[in-house]
Design a protein around this motif. Structure first.
Motif, PDB file in Angstrom:
ATOM      1  N   VAL A 165       0.839  -1.212   0.000  1.00 29.20           N
ATOM      2  CA  VAL A 165       0.000   0.000   0.000  1.00 29.20           C
ATOM      3  C   VAL A 165       0.868   1.254   0.000  1.00 29.20           C
ATOM      4  O   VAL A 165       0.685   2.158  -0.826  1.00 29.20           O
ATOM      5  CB  VAL A 165      -0.942  -0.001   1.227  1.00 29.20           C
ATOM      6  N   ILE A 166       1.836   1.308   0.932  1.00 35.46           N
ATOM      7  CA  ILE A 166       2.643   2.527   1.057  1.00 35.46           C
ATOM      8  C   ILE A 166       3.504   2.749  -0.184  1.00 35.46           C
ATOM      9  O   ILE A 166       3.583   3.862  -0.712  1.00 35.46           O
ATOM     10  CB  ILE A 166       3.519   2.478   2.327  1.00 35.46           C
ATOM     11  N   TRP A 167       4.124   1.679  -0.674  1.00 31.61           N
ATOM     12  CA  TRP A 167       4.968   1.870  -1.851  1.00 31.61           C
ATOM     13  C   TRP A 167       4.115   2.211  -3.073  1.00 31.61           C
ATOM     14  O   TRP A 167       4.523   2.991  -3.936  1.00 31.61           O
ATOM     15  CB  TRP A 167       5.865   0.654  -2.110  1.00 31.61           C
ATOM     16  N   GLY A 168       2.898   1.640  -3.108  1.00 27.87           N
ATOM     17  CA  GLY A 168       1.969   1.973  -4.177  1.00 27.87           C
ATOM     18  C   GLY A 168       1.624   3.454  -4.154  1.00 27.87           C
ATOM     19  O   GLY A 168       1.679   4.142  -5.175  1.00 27.87           O
ATOM     20  N   ILE A 169       1.285   3.947  -2.958  1.00 26.59           N
ATOM     21  CA  ILE A 169       0.930   5.365  -2.829  1.00 26.59           C
ATOM     22  C   ILE A 169       2.122   6.253  -3.172  1.00 26.59           C
ATOM     23  O   ILE A 169       2.001   7.254  -3.878  1.00 26.59           O
ATOM     24  CB  ILE A 169       0.428   5.663  -1.392  1.00 26.59           C
ATOM     25  N   TRP A 170       3.299   5.833  -2.685  1.00 25.69           N
ATOM     26  CA  TRP A 170       4.517   6.610  -2.944  1.00 25.69           C
ATOM     27  C   TRP A 170       4.786   6.708  -4.444  1.00 25.69           C
ATOM     28  O   TRP A 170       4.993   7.801  -4.986  1.00 25.69           O
ATOM     29  CB  TRP A 170       5.687   5.954  -2.220  1.00 25.69           C
ATOM     30  N   ALA A 171       4.746   5.551  -5.114  1.00 23.51           N
ATOM     31  CA  ALA A 171       5.044   5.535  -6.550  1.00 23.51           C
ATOM     32  C   ALA A 171       3.981   6.307  -7.329  1.00 23.51           C
ATOM     33  O   ALA A 171       4.295   7.122  -8.201  1.00 23.51           O
ATOM     34  CB  ALA A 171       5.142   4.091  -7.041  1.00 23.51           C
ATOM     35  N   ALA A 172       2.710   6.070  -6.983  1.00 24.06           N
ATOM     36  CA  ALA A 172       1.627   6.724  -7.720  1.00 24.06           C
ATOM     37  C   ALA A 172       1.674   8.236  -7.523  1.00 24.06           C
ATOM     38  O   ALA A 172       1.516   8.998  -8.483  1.00 24.06           O
ATOM     39  CB  ALA A 172       0.277   6.179  -7.261  1.00 24.06           C
TER      40      ALA A 172
ATOM     41  N   GLY B 123       4.231   9.987  -6.852  1.00 21.41           N
ATOM     42  CA  GLY B 123       5.399  10.475  -7.578  1.00 21.41           C
ATOM     43  C   GLY B 123       5.067  10.721  -9.043  1.00 21.41           C
ATOM     44  O   GLY B 123       5.387  11.773  -9.600  1.00 21.41           O
ATOM     45  N   VAL B 124       4.397   9.745  -9.661  1.00 24.68           N
ATOM     46  CA  VAL B 124       4.027   9.868 -11.078  1.00 24.68           C
ATOM     47  C   VAL B 124       3.080  11.047 -11.269  1.00 24.68           C
ATOM     48  O   VAL B 124       3.255  11.880 -12.161  1.00 24.68           O
ATOM     49  CB  VAL B 124       3.365   8.556 -11.561  1.00 24.68           C
ATOM     50  N   LEU B 125       2.080  11.118 -10.381  1.00 25.79           N
ATOM     51  CA  LEU B 125       1.065  12.166 -10.469  1.00 25.79           C
ATOM     52  C   LEU B 125       1.692  13.552 -10.360  1.00 25.79           C
ATOM     53  O   LEU B 125       1.389  14.467 -11.139  1.00 25.79           O
ATOM     54  CB  LEU B 125       0.046  11.956  -9.346  1.00 25.79           C
ATOM     55  N   ILE B 126       2.599  13.698  -9.347  1.00 21.85           N
ATOM     56  CA  ILE B 126       3.220  15.002  -9.128  1.00 21.85           C
ATOM     57  C   ILE B 126       4.101  15.373 -10.312  1.00 21.85           C
ATOM     58  O   ILE B 126       4.102  16.518 -10.779  1.00 21.85           O
ATOM     59  CB  ILE B 126       4.001  14.992  -7.795  1.00 21.85           C
TER      60      ILE B 126
ATOM     61  N   ALA C 144       9.801  21.246  -8.869  1.00 17.32           N
ATOM     62  CA  ALA C 144      10.043  19.839  -8.577  1.00 17.32           C
ATOM     63  C   ALA C 144      10.328  19.622  -7.083  1.00 17.32           C
ATOM     64  O   ALA C 144       9.850  18.658  -6.486  1.00 17.32           O
ATOM     65  CB  ALA C 144      11.207  19.314  -9.410  1.00 17.32           C
ATOM     66  N   ALA C 145      11.086  20.555  -6.474  1.00 14.44           N
ATOM     67  CA  ALA C 145      11.414  20.412  -5.055  1.00 14.44           C
ATOM     68  C   ALA C 145      10.150  20.422  -4.217  1.00 14.44           C
ATOM     69  O   ALA C 145       9.969  19.586  -3.320  1.00 14.44           O
ATOM     70  CB  ALA C 145      12.346  21.538  -4.613  1.00 14.44           C
ATOM     71  N   GLN C 146       9.238  21.338  -4.557  1.00 19.85           N
ATOM     72  CA  GLN C 146       7.980  21.419  -3.813  1.00 19.85           C
ATOM     73  C   GLN C 146       7.155  20.155  -4.013  1.00 19.85           C
ATOM     74  O   GLN C 146       6.538  19.650  -3.078  1.00 19.85           O
ATOM     75  CB  GLN C 146       7.177  22.641  -4.272  1.00 19.85           C
TER      76      GLN C 146
ATOM     77  N   GLN D  71       5.078  14.894  -1.678  1.00 20.98           N
ATOM     78  CA  GLN D  71       5.092  13.431  -1.626  1.00 20.98           C
ATOM     79  C   GLN D  71       5.456  12.944  -0.217  1.00 20.98           C
ATOM     80  O   GLN D  71       4.829  12.026   0.315  1.00 20.98           O
ATOM     81  CB  GLN D  71       6.136  12.942  -2.630  1.00 20.98           C
ATOM     82  N   VAL D  72       6.474  13.579   0.381  1.00 22.28           N
ATOM     83  CA  VAL D  72       6.898  13.170   1.720  1.00 22.28           C
ATOM     84  C   VAL D  72       5.847  13.544   2.762  1.00 22.28           C
ATOM     85  O   VAL D  72       5.538  12.757   3.665  1.00 22.28           O
ATOM     86  CB  VAL D  72       8.254  13.816   2.074  1.00 22.28           C
ATOM     87  N   ILE D  73       5.271  14.755   2.615  1.00 24.24           N
ATOM     88  CA  ILE D  73       4.261  15.193   3.577  1.00 24.24           C
ATOM     89  C   ILE D  73       3.081  14.230   3.570  1.00 24.24           C
ATOM     90  O   ILE D  73       2.520  13.904   4.614  1.00 24.24           O
ATOM     91  CB  ILE D  73       3.811  16.631   3.243  1.00 24.24           C
TER      92      ILE D  73
END
Lengths: 315, 299
Positions: free
Chosen positions: A255-262, A264-267, A276-278, A283-285
């Motif tokens: 779940v977490i890696w899915g959310i992280w990857a998704a 990332g792609v979305l952003i 990009a920095a923001q 993503q981290v927030i």
């Protein structure tokens, strides 16, 4: 279509590797109540130990013994176990948050060593061309990834099975007893310190294993693979998935890696490159919010610990 | 000569670490958990001061300093706001967890989460790059033979000393200060004596936040601000607090100075690459040989 499929295979491999770490943390936190804030440090030790053991000799670097893959795996686990033993020996007898601080410290220190000890770790350049198991047999990257996925499924299955067995054994029951009521467990003659140390070392050994599996998959290692955020992601996996439940830890990894990857792609798609920095910060927030919200509103996680009642309870 | 300069630099770093470590000690003793988000209060304090400086400017350099009274006002406002921010984080996260009777370590988890969010909100607002309060150039003064310090650094040392003395008086004589010490000794006994626990906790957060903000502004003055400025000091803060013994103000201050000295002196022997690992080494040694810290009592 083939692109999506290769990505899914790659994604599944990463989830399984992170899953091994989540299982290790679950043993430490979920079953024993030990707070490891330096997961990424033990992961890095495993990764570098493996890289140094299996890579072919190079004149400019210490180590690099060109040993077989399996020796690298065992060596990586042993190195992480040794590091965990040293830290655990100093801190496990103290209050719980001291272990958190000390493990956080070891992760920081390991990162400095990987950056600065050029002769051993290659410094900021990292170590390239680490042999991947049987990679010569496969013509295409996808073929190797599929093979590695199978290997990882086998390893995770084995780790899961072994953990479930030992956690159901008397040893596992003592761990839970210490977590629930240390005084009572000590009164029954169990050394809380010894069992905690064992669980801590065993969990960290799994993190070392994950590190070795990672470099075996990627074939390259550098200090930038081991940023503190990873420790945090593994926690999120265990807390969101459900601590004290190995299925929960694995589900959390997905779940977490899915959310992280998704995210990332979305952003990357939505946010202009100038910001990009923001975008990365968002993503981290997001992961931070998920973890805090889970602690506040669903402390059990998605699938929490299953209550176990002794079969002798009715007697 | 190198040695004397390293000692002077170590004392300066140590003073800043000490200000941050006091808040960490409060966390460990009064709030009963390792607040990994404390370092972010340093960062926030520094950046909040930057906002005021952006409006009012750092002021015309006064005396030998690189800034004027505006910078001091910014520091005071940042301390106030960061104190409120610390309290707000408590209201939103930690108080709820305390109320639900969560595992004490859940608070540490939550602190890490809060730290991550706070740090990255800074990145969102101010970006990854570095900022300066002032670009005024300063000439180092030779305070002792072979020891040079910038006027700003001397100012930081003096103000730190004043703050520590004031804090000592506050903890020793004020009602809230006495209540805070009582909470550190025994929360249940303090409650039985009619101390309002939530109010003490609130003041602890506000005070910790204000001290952290001051340390953050000092960090920003020597010489720059960046989003990881607090986070990179986190281990030093914990090491200082535990080395001194978490129970006492003097402990945090002496611990801070020793950690600062250890960091700066290590550079002479093992190079600067491992400087930030020194607090960890200090920490491990303390935990092995004297876990109660230099000034702590054995429990």
């Amino acid at each position: 279509m083939i692109g999506v499929f290769s990505y899914l295979v790659f994604f599944a491999c990463i989830v399984l590797i992170l899953g091994v770490m989540a299982l290790g943390l679950n043993l430490q936190w979920g079953y024993t109540g030990l707070f490891n804030a330096g997961i990424v440090g033990f992961y890095a030790i495993g990764a570098y130990a493996h890289a140094i053991l299996v890579t072919a000799p190079r004149p400019d670097l210490i180590g690099n013994f060109g040993l077989p893959w399996i020796v690298g795996i065992v060596g990586a686990m042993a190195a992480s176990a040794l590091a965990a033993w040293i830290v655990g020996l100093a801190t496990i007898r103290l209050r719980g948050d001291y272990l958190a601080i000390a493990t956080f410290g070891i992760a920081t220190t390991i990162q400095l060593v990987t950056l600065n000890w050029d002769g051993l770790t290659g410094g900021a350049q990292g170590l390239p061309a680490i042999p991947r198991p049987l990679s010569a047999w496969f013509g295409s990257p996808l073929g190797f990834n599929l093979f590695y996925l199978g290997l990882l499924i086998a390893v995770v299955g084995l780790v899961y099975w072994a953990l479930e067995r030992i956690l159901r054994s008397p040893w596992g029951r003592v761990l839970k007893a210490i977590r629930e009521d240390e005084t009572a467990a000590i009164a029954l003659g169990k050394s809380a310190r010894r069992f905690r140390l064992e669980a801590f070392v065993l969990g960290s050994t799994l993190m070392g294993l994950a590190g070795a599996l990672y470099v075996g998959f990627i074939g390259f290692v550098s200090p930038f693979d081991f940023l503190p955020i990873l420790t945090f992601q593994i926690w999120a996996m265990v807390i969101v998935g459900g601590s004290g439940n190995n299925k929960g830890a694995l589900l959390g990894a997905l779940v977490i890696w899915g959310i992280w990857a998704a995210s990332g792609v979305l952003i990357a798609k939505l946010v202009p490159p100038a910001y990009a920095a923001q975008g990365g910060a968002v993503q981290v927030i997001l992961i931070g919010l998920l973890l805090v919200a889970s602690l506040l509103f669903r402390p059990r996680g998605l699938i929490g610990e299953v209550p176990v009642v002794s079969r002798h309870a009715d007697d | 000569m190198m040695l004397a300069q390293s000692i002077a630099d170590g004392i300066l770093t140590g003073a800043i670490i000490a200000l941050g470590a006091i808040g960490v000690s409060f966390g460990l003793q009064i709030l009963k958990f390792a607040n990994f988000a404390h370092s972010e209060l340093l960062t926030w304090g520094a950046y909040l001061a930057l906002v005021f400086v952006a409006f009012a400017g750092p002021g015309t350099p006064t005396a030998e300093l690189s800034f004027g009274w505006q910078m001091m006002a910014a520091m005071a406002l940042a301390a106030l706001l960061t104190g409120c921010l610390a309290w707000l984080v408590d209201l939103l996260i930690f108080r709820r967890l305390r109320r639900t009777g969560a595992h004490p370590m859940s608070l540490v988890f939550a602190a890490f989460g809060a730290a991550l969010i706070m740090r990255h909100v800074v990145v969102m607002i101010w970006g990854h790059g570095t900022h300066f309060y002032t670009r005024e150039l300063q000439i180092a003064l030779e305070v002792l033979p072979g020891v040079r310090m910038l006027p700003d650094q001397i100012f930081i040392l003096g103000l730190t000393l004043a703050i520590v003395v004031a804090l000592h008086l506050y903890l020793t004589y004020s009602r809230t200060g006495i209540a805070m010490r009582a909470m550190a000794e025994s929360p249940s006994l303090a409650r039985a004596c009619g101390i309002e626990v939530e109010s003490v906790i609130r003041w602890t957060w506000i005070l910790s936040g204000a001290l952290a903000a001051t340390a953050g502004v000092f960090l920003g003055l020597t010489p720059q601000l960046h989003p990881e400025m607090g986070f990179s000091l986190l281990l030093a803060l914990f090491a200082a607090s535990i080395l001194g013994g978490t129970g006492s103000l003097a402990g945090a201050v002496v611990g801070g100075l020793l950690v600062g000295l250890a960091e700066n002196l290590s550079v002479l022997f093992i190079g600067s690459g491992y400087k930030t690992a020194m607090p960890f080494l200090v920490l491990l040694l303390v935990l092995f040989f004297r876990p109660q810290g230099l000034f702590g009592e054995k429990t």
